[in-house]
Design a protein around this motif. Structure first.
Motif, PDB file in Angstrom:
ATOM      1  N   GLY A  91       0.798  -1.212   0.000  1.00 26.47           N
ATOM      2  CA  GLY A  91       0.000   0.000   0.000  1.00 26.47           C
ATOM      3  C   GLY A  91       0.833   1.265   0.000  1.00 26.47           C
ATOM      4  O   GLY A  91       2.026   1.254   0.318  1.00 26.47           O
ATOM      5  N   ASN A  92       0.193   2.356  -0.340  1.00 28.32           N
ATOM      6  CA  ASN A  92       0.851   3.658  -0.409  1.00 28.32           C
ATOM      7  C   ASN A  92       0.547   4.516   0.808  1.00 28.32           C
ATOM      8  O   ASN A  92      -0.563   4.462   1.367  1.00 28.32           O
ATOM      9  N   GLY A  93       1.527   5.325   1.183  1.00 25.05           N
ATOM     10  CA  GLY A  93       1.307   6.381   2.161  1.00 25.05           C
ATOM     11  C   GLY A  93       1.021   5.920   3.567  1.00 25.05           C
ATOM     12  O   GLY A  93       0.384   6.649   4.341  1.00 25.05           O
ATOM     13  N   LYS A  94       1.521   4.741   3.936  1.00 21.43           N
ATOM     14  CA  LYS A  94       1.212   4.194   5.256  1.00 21.43           C
ATOM     15  C   LYS A  94       2.457   4.172   6.139  1.00 21.43           C
ATOM     16  O   LYS A  94       3.560   3.901   5.664  1.00 21.43           O
ATOM     17  N   ASP A  95       2.253   4.491   7.414  1.00 22.16           N
ATOM     18  CA  ASP A  95       3.354   4.477   8.377  1.00 22.16           C
ATOM     19  C   ASP A  95       3.680   3.040   8.745  1.00 22.16           C
ATOM     20  O   ASP A  95       2.832   2.324   9.278  1.00 22.16           O
ATOM     21  N   ARG A  96       4.905   2.633   8.451  1.00 21.31           N
ATOM     22  CA  ARG A  96       5.313   1.252   8.682  1.00 21.31           C
ATOM     23  C   ARG A  96       6.669   1.227   9.383  1.00 21.31           C
ATOM     24  O   ARG A  96       7.545   2.056   9.116  1.00 21.31           O
ATOM     25  N   ALA A  97       6.852   0.227  10.250  1.00 23.04           N
ATOM     26  CA  ALA A  97       8.110   0.081  10.975  1.00 23.04           C
ATOM     27  C   ALA A  97       9.241  -0.346  10.055  1.00 23.04           C
ATOM     28  O   ALA A  97      10.399   0.032  10.258  1.00 23.04           O
ATOM     29  N   ASN A  98       8.921  -1.135   9.041  1.00 19.53           N
ATOM     30  CA  ASN A  98       9.923  -1.572   8.070  1.00 19.53           C
ATOM     31  C   ASN A  98      10.210  -0.410   7.109  1.00 19.53           C
ATOM     32  O   ASN A  98       9.314   0.032   6.384  1.00 19.53           O
ATOM     33  N   PRO A  99      11.441   0.093   7.064  1.00 17.61           N
ATOM     34  CA  PRO A  99      11.735   1.242   6.202  1.00 17.61           C
ATOM     35  C   PRO A  99      11.418   0.994   4.734  1.00 17.61           C
ATOM     36  O   PRO A  99      11.068   1.931   4.002  1.00 17.61           O
ATOM     37  N   ALA A 100      11.534  -0.245   4.285  1.00 14.58           N
ATOM     38  CA  ALA A 100      11.262  -0.553   2.879  1.00 14.58           C
ATOM     39  C   ALA A 100       9.778  -0.458   2.547  1.00 14.58           C
ATOM     40  O   ALA A 100       9.411  -0.390   1.367  1.00 14.58           O
ATOM     41  N   TRP A 101       8.920  -0.464   3.561  1.00 16.07           N
ATOM     42  CA  TRP A 101       7.480  -0.407   3.355  1.00 16.07           C
ATOM     43  C   TRP A 101       6.880   0.932   3.759  1.00 16.07           C
ATOM     44  O   TRP A 101       5.707   1.187   3.500  1.00 16.07           O
ATOM     45  N   HIS A 102       7.671   1.794   4.398  1.00 20.27           N
ATOM     46  CA  HIS A 102       7.162   3.027   4.997  1.00 20.27           C
ATOM     47  C   HIS A 102       6.865   4.075   3.934  1.00 20.27           C
ATOM     48  O   HIS A 102       7.718   4.389   3.090  1.00 20.27           O
ATOM     49  N   GLN A 103       5.642   4.607   3.955  1.00 19.87           N
ATOM     50  CA  GLN A 103       5.244   5.727   3.102  1.00 19.87           C
ATOM     51  C   GLN A 103       5.617   5.489   1.627  1.00 19.87           C
ATOM     52  O   GLN A 103       6.212   6.337   0.971  1.00 19.87           O
ATOM     53  N   LEU A 104       5.242   4.320   1.117  1.00 19.45           N
ATOM     54  CA  LEU A 104       5.508   4.018  -0.290  1.00 19.45           C
ATOM     55  C   LEU A 104       4.714   4.947  -1.214  1.00 19.45           C
ATOM     56  O   LEU A 104       3.646   5.453  -0.847  1.00 19.45           O
ATOM     57  N   ARG A 105       5.271   5.137  -2.395  1.00 21.22           N
ATOM     58  CA  ARG A 105       4.582   5.871  -3.468  1.00 21.22           C
ATOM     59  C   ARG A 105       4.796   5.090  -4.764  1.00 21.22           C
ATOM     60  O   ARG A 105       5.653   5.421  -5.566  1.00 21.22           O
ATOM     61  N   THR A 106       4.032   4.038  -4.945  1.00 17.48           N
ATOM     62  CA  THR A 106       4.166   3.221  -6.150  1.00 17.48           C
ATOM     63  C   THR A 106       2.984   3.473  -7.080  1.00 17.48           C
ATOM     64  O   THR A 106       1.972   4.075  -6.692  1.00 17.48           O
ATOM     65  N   ASP A 107       3.112   2.971  -8.301  1.00 19.46           N
ATOM     66  CA  ASP A 107       2.024   3.102  -9.276  1.00 19.46           C
ATOM     67  C   ASP A 107       1.203   1.815  -9.367  1.00 19.46           C
ATOM     68  O   ASP A 107       0.655   1.488 -10.421  1.00 19.46           O
ATOM     69  N   TYR A 108       1.083   1.118  -8.253  1.00 17.15           N
ATOM     70  CA  TYR A 108       0.380  -0.166  -8.246  1.00 17.15           C
ATOM     71  C   TYR A 108      -1.041  -0.046  -8.801  1.00 17.15           C
ATOM     72  O   TYR A 108      -1.451  -0.850  -9.649  1.00 17.15           O
ATOM     73  N   LEU A 109      -1.800   0.934  -8.343  1.00 18.42           N
ATOM     74  CA  LEU A 109      -3.182   1.040  -8.806  1.00 18.42           C
ATOM     75  C   LEU A 109      -3.251   1.319 -10.301  1.00 18.42           C
ATOM     76  O   LEU A 109      -4.156   0.826 -10.992  1.00 18.42           O
ATOM     77  N   ASP A 110      -2.316   2.099 -10.807  1.00 16.06           N
ATOM     78  CA  ASP A 110      -2.269   2.327 -12.252  1.00 16.06           C
ATOM     79  C   ASP A 110      -2.022   1.020 -12.991  1.00 16.06           C
ATOM     80  O   ASP A 110      -2.650   0.743 -14.024  1.00 16.06           O
ATOM     81  N   ARG A 111      -1.097   0.209 -12.473  1.00 13.86           N
ATOM     82  CA  ARG A 111      -0.798  -1.074 -13.124  1.00 13.86           C
ATOM     83  C   ARG A 111      -2.012  -2.000 -13.087  1.00 13.86           C
ATOM     84  O   ARG A 111      -2.299  -2.712 -14.051  1.00 13.86           O
ATOM     85  N   LEU A 112      -2.712  -1.993 -11.970  1.00 13.52           N
ATOM     86  CA  LEU A 112      -3.904  -2.821 -11.852  1.00 13.52           C
ATOM     87  C   LEU A 112      -4.948  -2.388 -12.881  1.00 13.52           C
ATOM     88  O   LEU A 112      -5.542  -3.220 -13.589  1.00 13.52           O
ATOM     89  N   GLU A 113      -5.158  -1.095 -12.988  1.00 12.94           N
ATOM     90  CA  GLU A 113      -6.147  -0.589 -13.935  1.00 12.94           C
ATOM     91  C   GLU A 113      -5.715  -0.831 -15.373  1.00 12.94           C
ATOM     92  O   GLU A 113      -6.532  -1.214 -16.231  1.00 12.94           O
ATOM     93  N   GLN A 114      -4.437  -0.637 -15.660  1.00  9.97           N
ATOM     94  CA  GLN A 114      -3.946  -0.858 -17.015  1.00  9.97           C
ATOM     95  C   GLN A 114      -4.054  -2.322 -17.430  1.00  9.97           C
ATOM     96  O   GLN A 114      -4.148  -2.632 -18.619  1.00  9.97           O
ATOM     97  N   ALA A 115      -4.055  -3.222 -16.442  1.00  8.53           N
ATOM     98  CA  ALA A 115      -4.237  -4.641 -16.734  1.00  8.53           C
ATOM     99  C   ALA A 115      -5.703  -5.006 -16.912  1.00  8.53           C
ATOM    100  O   ALA A 115      -6.030  -6.175 -17.168  1.00  8.53           O
ATOM    101  N   GLY A 116      -6.590  -4.007 -16.788  1.00 11.77           N
ATOM    102  CA  GLY A 116      -8.005  -4.245 -17.003  1.00 11.77           C
ATOM    103  C   GLY A 116      -8.810  -4.495 -15.755  1.00 11.77           C
ATOM    104  O   GLY A 116      -9.956  -4.938 -15.829  1.00 11.77           O
TER     105      GLY A 116
END
Length: 308
Positions: A91-116
């Protein structure tokens, strides 16, 4: 009974990596490649020396230094008239203890939509277990609060999983995850809890939940079946192909390591030398393959994706 929602289903704009299982097309929706330090943290037993004993892991599943490659992605498919998402990533924009997961800004939803698979067209979200990196896109930020990302979907989880987390004394980081990614879907009346018996639970034509406990008490894998073809989406009962070669390698976050190992060994023995496609929830590309007997354990015979 889960029914198809009436939202329109767009055609794919950008094809996603996909595998055919009979009439079911399983698409991998990429979120993010996990950083190299993930492997040593998550699977500390998978040392470079251990990786070196299975040369088939390179170059796809381990890098030149024999460090494991891992990824965060989900799987989208249509079966039994339903549009289904298996897990929802970090997920995006979430406070997480793991630095690799903290406040992500990915285009996941765009990829999901582009896949139909526009979010409003999803009928069913299967949560293999309630860990942070499998529930994050359950919700998205909207006007200062967290709202369901898939407003027309039912979100499905194992009742044993829910009961465990409801009773355990969670650390603050996990409580935060429940506040932003689990409780909102429950508050909106979208969460369904199911009892998964030992022989599995058929939730839709061609879709069966298979109990795979150990990593968490209610962890499930997802079995797909169509026209004589079968596949299994792992969830976290198998994190990485190195665990085919060495099933005793435990995840750092397994709740019951002994049970997780027993589950993994039983599952791999059942899949070995069959035509059931294994789709790893954290396997990097090529992500899927057939389990083959190898020496005294197993290996993965990769099956490259096509674009669909």
């Amino acid at each position: 009974m889960i029914s198809r929602n009436t939202a329109s289903s767009p055609l794919p704009q950008n094809p996603a990596p996909a595998w055919a299982v009979g009439d079911i097309v399983v698409r991998r929706i990429d979120e993010v490649a996990l950083p190299p330090q993930t492997g040593p943290w998550l699977l500390p037993g998978a040392t470079p020396a251990v990786v070196a004993e299975s040369p088939w892991l390179q170059p796809d599943f381990a890098d030149a230094d024999r460090v494991l490659r891992l990824a965060s992605h989900t799987f989208a498919l249509e079966a039994g008239g339903l549009r289904i998402l298996v897990d929802t990533g970090i997920g995006n924009g979430k406070d997480r203890a793991n630095p690799a997961w903290h406040q992500l800004r990915t285009d996941y939803l765009d990829r999901l939509e582009q896949a139909g698979f526009s979010p409003e067209t999803i009928d069913l979200v299967i949560l293999t277990h309630l860990h942070t990196d499998h529930v994050g896109w359950n919700t998205r930020a909207h006007e200062g609060t967290w709202v369901p990302t898939f407003p027309n979907a039912r979100y499905l989880a194992d009742r044993t999983e829910w009961a465990y987390w409801a009773a355990v004394d969670m650390e603050e980081a996990r409580r935060q995850m429940f506040r932003d990614s689990i409780h909102p879907i429950n508050a909106h009346g979208l969460l369904d809890l199911v009892d998964v018996p030992g022989d599995g639970l058929r939730i839709a034509p061609g879709i069966t939940l298979v109990p795979t406990p150990g990593h968490t008490p209610g962890q499930v894998a997802v079995q797909l079946s169509s026209r004589g073809s079968t596949a299994l989406i792992t969830g976290d009962c198998i994190h990485h192909p190195v665990q085919l070669a060495e099933p005793a390698i435990h995840s750092h976050v397994d709740i019951d390591p002994a049970q997780a190992e027993a589950t993994r060994r039983g599952l791999l023995a059942a899949l070995a030398d069959t035509d059931t496609l294994l789709l790893g929830s954290h396997f990097p590309p090529p992500t899927a393959g057939f389990v083959r007997s190898h020496r005294t354990t197993f290996r993965l015979d990769p099956v490259p994706a096509r674009l669909a």
